[in-house]
Design an enzyme around this catalytic site. Structure first.
Site, short mmCIF file in Angstrom:
data_model
loop_
_atom_site.label_atom_id
_atom_site.label_comp_id
_atom_site.label_asym_id
_atom_site.label_seq_id
_atom_site.Cartn_x
_atom_site.Cartn_y
_atom_site.Cartn_z
N HIS A 164 0.82 -1.22 0.00
CA HIS A 164 0.00 0.00 0.00
C HIS A 164 0.85 1.27 0.00
O HIS A 164 0.32 2.37 -0.13
CB HIS A 164 -0.92 0.03 1.22
CG HIS A 164 -1.92 -1.08 1.24
ND1 HIS A 164 -2.75 -1.35 0.18
CD2 HIS A 164 -2.22 -2.01 2.20
CE1 HIS A 164 -3.52 -2.39 0.48
NE2 HIS A 164 -3.21 -2.80 1.69
N ASP A 201 -2.45 -10.85 -2.36
CA ASP A 201 -3.01 -10.39 -1.10
C ASP A 201 -4.47 -10.03 -1.36
O ASP A 201 -4.85 -9.69 -2.48
CB ASP A 201 -2.23 -9.15 -0.64
CG ASP A 201 -2.60 -8.67 0.75
OD1 ASP A 201 -1.91 -9.03 1.70
OD2 ASP A 201 -3.59 -7.91 0.87
N HIS A 203 -6.05 -7.48 -0.52
CA HIS A 203 -6.21 -6.06 -0.78
C HIS A 203 -5.48 -5.65 -2.06
O HIS A 203 -4.45 -6.22 -2.40
CB HIS A 203 -5.65 -5.23 0.39
CG HIS A 203 -6.33 -5.50 1.70
ND1 HIS A 203 -6.00 -6.57 2.50
CD2 HIS A 203 -7.34 -4.85 2.33
CE1 HIS A 203 -6.77 -6.56 3.59
NE2 HIS A 203 -7.59 -5.53 3.51
N ASP A 281 -4.26 -13.02 3.93
CA ASP A 281 -5.54 -12.46 4.37
C ASP A 281 -6.70 -12.91 3.50
O ASP A 281 -7.83 -12.47 3.70
CB ASP A 281 -5.47 -10.93 4.44
CG ASP A 281 -4.89 -10.29 3.19
OD1 ASP A 281 -4.60 -11.03 2.23
OD2 ASP A 281 -4.73 -9.06 3.17
#
Length: 352
Positions: A164, A201, A203, A281
């Site tokens: 991120h 991931d 995200h 995740d």
């Protein structure tokens, strides 16, 4: 050519030269003896600061537990693990701006990035020692992983994957852009010109997407849940191959989509290096990922990516990235053990 365009061109050249000079003077690459395997970890990775780390769902001790599982299970010799160096300010400036790095001298800014508000109350010297130093060690591990992967075919940083964070800003528990740094070092030092990021991931990896928005040397396959953070619609425009997996996606559905995605990616791009952001995740029960992938599904996913890299004759760097349940460490260790069992990696050191 107008004077303004000439000035822009000179500025770009100067920035590129400065970046290269910083990389050439870096100490993050070093020679690895044959007694070591390309699995990178340091006890400094694990984050602990007065119990405040427990206020974020991320398991900030998972990196050490992954290695302990591998050692106890007899899969890994602790003496064969590679310890990285800490990324210096000059190393970080290869991607990051001076203003962004200066912003990390404010505890409140770091608190926002790692999403633990009470950290704002701590002296910054403590925040640097207890939070940012572990992150900088992990950055060193990710950067080094590309060199080891080029030499041995693969490398695993038991940490990193701060997808991120981009050059100008952090967020989502990501303070430094280790993926972008890793790739720039590879471009400059490893005679590599084509890199594929496979970001699995849960995200969206908006940080590296922003950093490589207009760089055709980098192909980004991002398979993510669009219903969760970061909702970065601008960065989505920079994804070469976008695969959206909505909340509730099951293991079978996920693996079918992954097979299809890897087939397309293999036809679209021939990477020399694959950077695999292997967040866990996506596990069923993860409070943030919201997907329903089983532990065996994680093992299958990782195996598929390693086989893809082997088929493309590409070196592979694996990063552990996100994962917000205590069970993640065990799942990652089991997956690494399976990669060894399938002879996709070799965790037995060579004789000197």
């Amino acid at each position: 050519m107008s004077s303004s365009s000439s000035s822009t061109s000179n500025s770009t050249t100067d920035a590129s030269t400065l970046r290269r000079n910083r990389i050439l003077s870096s100490k993050l690459y070093f020679t690895m003896p044959l007694s070591k395997v390309p699995l990178i970890y340091s006890t400094a990775y694990d984050i602990s600061f007065l119990g405040m780390e427990k206020l974020h769902p991320f398991d900030s001790s998972k990196w050490g537990r992954i290695c302990r599982f591998l050692i106890v299970d007899g899969v890994l010799d602790k003496n064969s693990i590679v310890e990285p160096l800490e990324a210096s300010k000059d190393d970080l400036l290869v991607v990051h701006t001076e203003s962004y790095l200066s912003s990390l001298k404010s505890s409140s800014n770091v608190a926002m990035i790692i999403e633990v508000p009470p950290v704002a109350l701590l002296p910054n010297c403590l925040v640097q020692q207890k939070v940012l130093y572990p992150f900088r060690k992990q950055v060193g591990g990710t950067v080094l992983a590309a060199k080891l992967a080029k030499e041995r075919g693969w490398a695993i940083n038991v940490g990193g994957g701060f997808h991120h964070c981009c050059g100008e800003r952090g967020g989502g528990f990501c303070a430094y852009a280790d993926i972008s740094l890793c790739i720039h070092y590879a471009f400059n030092l490893l005679d590599i010109s084509k890199v594929m990021i496979i970001d699995l991931d849960a995200h969206q990896g908006n940080g590296h997407e922003r950093d490589f928005a207009n760089d055709r040397r980098v192909y980004i396959l991002d398979m993510y849940n669009p219903e969760i953070y970061p909702f970065d619609h601008e960065a989505r425009r920079y994804i070469d191959q976008k695969v959206e997996v909505v909340s509730g996606t099951t293991t079978d559905e996920y693996l079918v989509k992954l097979d299809e995605a890897l087939t397309v990616a293999g036809k679209m791009f021939d990477p020399e290096l694959v950077v695999f952001n292997a967040g866990t995740d996506i596990l069923d029960g993860d409070p943030l990922g919201r997907l329903k992938i089983s532990p065996d599904g994680i093992t299958s996913r990782d195996e598929k990516v390693f086989r893809f890299a082997r088929e493309k004759n590409a070196s592979l760097v694996m990063l552990t990235s996100g994962g917000y349940m205590k069970s993640s460490a065990r799942v990652i260790a089991d997956s690494i053990a399976n990669l060894s069992k399938q002879t996709l990696i070799n965790l037995k050191p060579c004789r000197e």
